[in-house]
Design a protein around this motif. Structure first.
Motif, PDB file in Angstrom:
ATOM      1  N   ALA A  16     -14.091 -11.685   8.350  1.00  0.00           N
ATOM      2  CA  ALA A  16     -13.871 -10.309   8.786  1.00  0.00           C
ATOM      3  C   ALA A  16     -13.283  -9.476   7.653  1.00  0.00           C
ATOM      4  CB  ALA A  16     -12.928 -10.272   9.993  1.00  0.00           C
ATOM      5  N   TYR A  50     -10.788  -5.898   7.011  1.00  0.00           N
ATOM      6  CA  TYR A  50      -9.847  -4.964   7.605  1.00  0.00           C
ATOM      7  C   TYR A  50      -9.502  -3.874   6.604  1.00  0.00           C
ATOM      8  CZ  TYR A  50      -9.226  -8.815  10.838  1.00  0.00           C
ATOM      9  OH  TYR A  50      -9.457  -9.825  11.745  1.00  0.00           O
ATOM     10  N   GLN A  86      -6.312  -1.226   5.778  1.00  0.00           N
ATOM     11  CA  GLN A  86      -4.916  -0.928   6.076  1.00  0.00           C
ATOM     12  C   GLN A  86      -4.472   0.295   5.275  1.00  0.00           C
ATOM     13  OE1 GLN A  86      -1.801  -3.793   5.028  1.00  0.00           O
ATOM     14  NE2 GLN A  86      -0.664  -3.226   6.870  1.00  0.00           N
ATOM     15  N   GLN A 115       0.599   1.670   8.256  1.00  0.00           N
ATOM     16  CA  GLN A 115      -0.154   1.354   9.472  1.00  0.00           C
ATOM     17  C   GLN A 115      -0.473  -0.137   9.541  1.00  0.00           C
ATOM     18  OE1 GLN A 115      -3.608   3.835  10.062  1.00  0.00           O
ATOM     19  NE2 GLN A 115      -2.523   5.727   9.513  1.00  0.00           N
ATOM     20  N   SER A 116      -0.869  -0.558  10.706  1.00  0.00           N
ATOM     21  CA  SER A 116      -1.329  -1.931  10.863  1.00  0.00           C
ATOM     22  C   SER A 116      -2.790  -2.015  10.436  1.00  0.00           C
ATOM     23  CB  SER A 116      -1.148  -2.398  12.303  1.00  0.00           C
ATOM     24  OG  SER A 116      -1.751  -1.499  13.198  1.00  0.00           O
ATOM     25  N   PRO A 117      -3.260  -3.219  10.101  1.00  0.00           N
ATOM     26  CA  PRO A 117      -4.670  -3.367   9.720  1.00  0.00           C
ATOM     27  C   PRO A 117      -5.610  -2.989  10.858  1.00  0.00           C
ATOM     28  CG  PRO A 117      -3.396  -5.263   8.983  1.00  0.00           C
ATOM     29  CD  PRO A 117      -2.506  -4.466   9.890  1.00  0.00           C
ATOM     30  N   LEU A 170      -9.640  -3.464  12.175  1.00  0.00           N
ATOM     31  CA  LEU A 170     -10.864  -4.252  12.004  1.00  0.00           C
ATOM     32  C   LEU A 170     -12.048  -3.345  11.683  1.00  0.00           C
ATOM     33  CD1 LEU A 170     -12.390  -7.005  12.335  1.00  0.00           C
ATOM     34  CD2 LEU A 170     -12.724  -6.352  14.741  1.00  0.00           C
ATOM     35  N   TYR A 225     -16.869  -7.908  11.386  1.00  0.00           N
ATOM     36  CA  TYR A 225     -16.638  -9.296  11.741  1.00  0.00           C
ATOM     37  C   TYR A 225     -17.963 -10.043  11.710  1.00  0.00           C
ATOM     38  CZ  TYR A 225     -17.979  -7.551  16.395  1.00  0.00           C
ATOM     39  OH  TYR A 225     -18.634  -6.960  17.444  1.00  0.00           O
ATOM     40  N   GLU A 275     -17.605  -3.124  13.644  1.00  0.00           N
ATOM     41  CA  GLU A 275     -16.842  -2.901  14.871  1.00  0.00           C
ATOM     42  C   GLU A 275     -17.212  -1.544  15.461  1.00  0.00           C
ATOM     43  OE1 GLU A 275     -15.214  -4.420  16.940  1.00  0.00           O
ATOM     44  OE2 GLU A 275     -13.420  -3.399  17.666  1.00  0.00           O
ATOM     45  N   TYR A 300      -8.762  -5.902   3.170  1.00  0.00           N
ATOM     46  CA  TYR A 300      -8.530  -7.348   3.176  1.00  0.00           C
ATOM     47  C   TYR A 300      -9.730  -8.067   3.794  1.00  0.00           C
ATOM     48  CZ  TYR A 300      -3.549  -6.366   2.446  1.00  0.00           C
ATOM     49  OH  TYR A 300      -2.337  -5.939   1.947  1.00  0.00           O
ATOM     50  N   HIS A 316     -10.804 -11.837   5.523  1.00  0.00           N
ATOM     51  CA  HIS A 316     -10.072 -12.745   6.404  1.00  0.00           C
ATOM     52  C   HIS A 316     -11.039 -13.829   6.866  1.00  0.00           C
ATOM     53  CE1 HIS A 316      -9.121 -13.039  11.021  1.00  0.00           C
ATOM     54  NE2 HIS A 316      -8.592 -14.080  10.411  1.00  0.00           N
ATOM     55  N   ILE A 346      -5.520 -20.005   9.031  1.00  0.00           N
ATOM     56  CA  ILE A 346      -6.229 -18.748   8.831  1.00  0.00           C
ATOM     57  C   ILE A 346      -5.696 -18.125   7.543  1.00  0.00           C
ATOM     58  CG2 ILE A 346      -6.673 -16.465   9.822  1.00  0.00           C
ATOM     59  CD1 ILE A 346      -7.741 -18.839  11.500  1.00  0.00           C
ATOM     60  N   PHE A 355      -6.124 -14.886   4.341  1.00  0.00           N
ATOM     61  CA  PHE A 355      -6.588 -13.564   3.950  1.00  0.00           C
ATOM     62  C   PHE A 355      -6.737 -13.495   2.440  1.00  0.00           C
ATOM     63  CE2 PHE A 355      -5.932 -11.297   7.960  1.00  0.00           C
ATOM     64  CZ  PHE A 355      -5.030 -12.130   8.618  1.00  0.00           C
ATOM     65  N   GLN A 407      -6.130 -11.325  -1.086  1.00  0.00           N
ATOM     66  CA  GLN A 407      -4.892 -10.697  -1.553  1.00  0.00           C
ATOM     67  C   GLN A 407      -4.904  -9.181  -1.384  1.00  0.00           C
ATOM     68  OE1 GLN A 407      -7.381 -11.544  -3.495  1.00  0.00           O
ATOM     69  NE2 GLN A 407      -7.409 -10.341  -5.393  1.00  0.00           N
TER      70      GLN A 407
END
Lengths: 113, 121
Positions: free
Chosen positions: A40, A42, A44, A48-50, A52, A55, A61, A93, A95, A102, A104, A106
């Motif tokens: 997947a 992402y 960011q 904020q949060s990552p 999606l 995938y 998505e 990122y 993933h 799991i 990710f 860098q």
């Protein structure tokens, strides 16, 4: 552990131009029984949060602009932004969810040139 | 709309424990799992573990094994992560994320807003 290595670490692209981010896994993330790549991508943005984007390596998505696309199989993958917009400035990122732990990449910082 | 709302920022001393909550709304809690991920200041993403909301099965990252516990409360649609024996290098933003299906092998979507945890004397 599967190590995910992204390249480049940072990238500056002009508005409207193509941006390409690569991700290489140390082992395959292709599950042969269902022919799915467990990979997947992402986005960011600061503070904020990552979010999606992609995938199964290439499935976009719902709600993600179609300028974002994912490709690749096995150990080599690419995220492409076909025409960079100002709002695409972020860290990206990859993933792998093929095996535990799991892991990710860098991260790749994308900026406007 | 699926949403994960996490508890607020925490400041802890070295050696203490912290518990972060993650409340889900907008979907059937039991059909998914929750993964926990942390991000140290200016750093990348580190997976800490996963818990099934279907049967309570858990998988922890080796790095935090023995110091981490993940539980769920299906009556309130809330997942919890406890990290014990905190060290300065546990300082990070902690995220929860929903994982579709009955195991940890799937994408993370959506993510909670993040909970900053600062470990300092």
């Amino acid at each position: 552990d599967i190590v995910m290595t992204q390249s480049p670490d940072s990238l500056a692209v002009s508005l409207g131009e193509r941006a390409t981010i690569n991700c290489k896994s140390s082992q395959t993330v292709l599950y042969t029984s269902n022919k799915k790549n467990y990979l997947a991508w992402y986005q960011q943005k600061p503070g904020q949060s990552p979010k999606l984007l992609i995938y199964w390596a290439s499935t976009r998505e719902s709600g993600v602009p179609d300028r974002f696309s994912g490709s690749g199989s096995g150990t080599d993958f690419t995220l492409t932004i076909s025409s960079l917009q100002a709002e695409d400035v972020a860290v990206y990122y990859c993933h792998q969810y093929y095996s535990v732990p799991i892991t990710f990449g860098q991260g790749t910082r994308l900026e406007i040139k | 709309q699926v949403q994960l709302v996490q508890s607020g920022a925490e400041v802890k001393q070295p050696g203490a424990s912290v518990m972060v909550s993650c409340k889900a709304s907008g979907h059937t809690f039991s059909n998914y799992g929750i993964s926990w991920v942390r991000q140290a200041p200016g750093q990348g993403l580190e997976w800490l573990g996963w818990i099934s909301l279907y049967n309570g099965k858990k998988t922890y990252a080796q790095k935090v094994q023995g110091r981490v516990s993940m539980i769920t409360d299906t009556s309130t649609n809330t997942a919890y992560m406890e990290l014990r024996s905190l060290r300065s290098d546990d300082t990070a933003v902690y995220f929860c994320a929903r994982v579709e299906g009955e195991n940890e092998h799937n994408r993370f979507d959506p993510w909670g807003q993040g909970t900053p945890v600062i470990v300092s004397s």
